[in-house]
Write an enzyme that holds these catalytic residues in place. Structure first.
Site, PDB file in Angstrom:
ATOM      1  N   GLU A   1     106.255  39.863  25.011  1.00 41.10           N
ATOM      2  CA  GLU A   1     106.488  39.086  23.465  1.00 41.10           C
ATOM      3  C   GLU A   1     106.672  39.829  22.659  1.00 41.10           C
ATOM      4  OE1 GLU A   1     105.005  34.971  21.896  1.00 41.10           O
ATOM      5  OE2 GLU A   1     103.671  36.553  21.269  1.00 41.10           O
TER       6      GLU A   1
ATOM      7  N   ASP B   1     101.844  38.572  27.188  1.00 42.76           N
ATOM      8  CA  ASP B   1     101.419  38.194  25.704  1.00 42.76           C
ATOM      9  C   ASP B   1     100.529  39.063  25.495  1.00 42.76           C
ATOM     10  OD1 ASP B   1     101.318  36.575  23.586  1.00 42.76           O
ATOM     11  OD2 ASP B   1      99.866  35.221  24.255  1.00 42.76           O
TER      12      ASP B   1
ATOM     13  N   ASP C   1      96.743  32.073  26.411  1.00 45.08           N
ATOM     14  CA  ASP C   1      97.336  33.424  26.551  1.00 45.08           C
ATOM     15  C   ASP C   1      98.239  33.541  27.659  1.00 45.08           C
ATOM     16  OD1 ASP C   1      96.537  34.416  23.767  1.00 45.08           O
ATOM     17  OD2 ASP C   1      94.867  35.094  24.689  1.00 45.08           O
TER      18      ASP C   1
END
Length: 160
Positions: free
Chosen positions: A69, A8, A142
């Site tokens: 992501e 992420d 996160d």
């Protein structure tokens, strides 16, 4: 047994999550956390720190596969640019290690993990906890998001 790395990306904080797919289909959290960079460092220095730390993480854990992501539209252009730069560093690190990077949007991750593309953060975190049979929701956010990305990737590739 496949080991997937979920990332992420962010300049200040990049979440990572390593999830192993066992032969019986069980998902096991191997490691998760964040790579943080100091606020007072220059943007270029922060990206270099991220590059070095991600390379160390990849070299140490030797994931078989990885997912990052995808950048989605954000109203804050400054944040979007910083995330885009961190994504670029993550993709570069994976490519450098010989790992093909896969990418998933936040809605794809929510759909895969919570069964609903409009799920809120808490629903996704709770599903990550349940799917990995963890006692508590992984912290910080996160890291939980990175685990969700790894789970999404493992489950997507399992059925292709």
């Amino acid at each position: 047994m496949t080991l997937a790395l979920g990332i992420d990306p962010g300049t200040a904080s990049t979440g990572y999550g390593l999830v192993r797919l066992m032969p019986d289909g069980e998902l096991v959290a191997v490691s998760y956390g964040i790579i943080s960079t100091p606020k007072d460092a220059s943007p270029a220095a922060r990206l270099l720190m991220l590059f070095n730390d991600l390379n160390k993480l990849i070299k140490k854990n030797k994931p078989d596969t990885a997912a990052v992501e995808k950048l989605f539209f954000q109203s804050n252009v400054k944040t979007a640019l910083a995330v885009g730069q961190a994504r670029g560093v993550a993709l570069l690190c994976l490519q450098k290690a010989g790992i093909e990077p896969f990418e998933y949007t936040p809605n794809e991750v929510k759909q895969a993990v919570a069964g609903y593309g409009g799920a809120d953060k808490r629903q996704v975190q709770e599903m990550v906890r349940a799917l990995l049979q963890l006692v508590d929701i992984p912290k910080p956010d996160d890291a939980a998001d990175a685990l969700a990305i790894a789970i999404t990737h493992l489950n997507t590739k399992r059925y292709e």
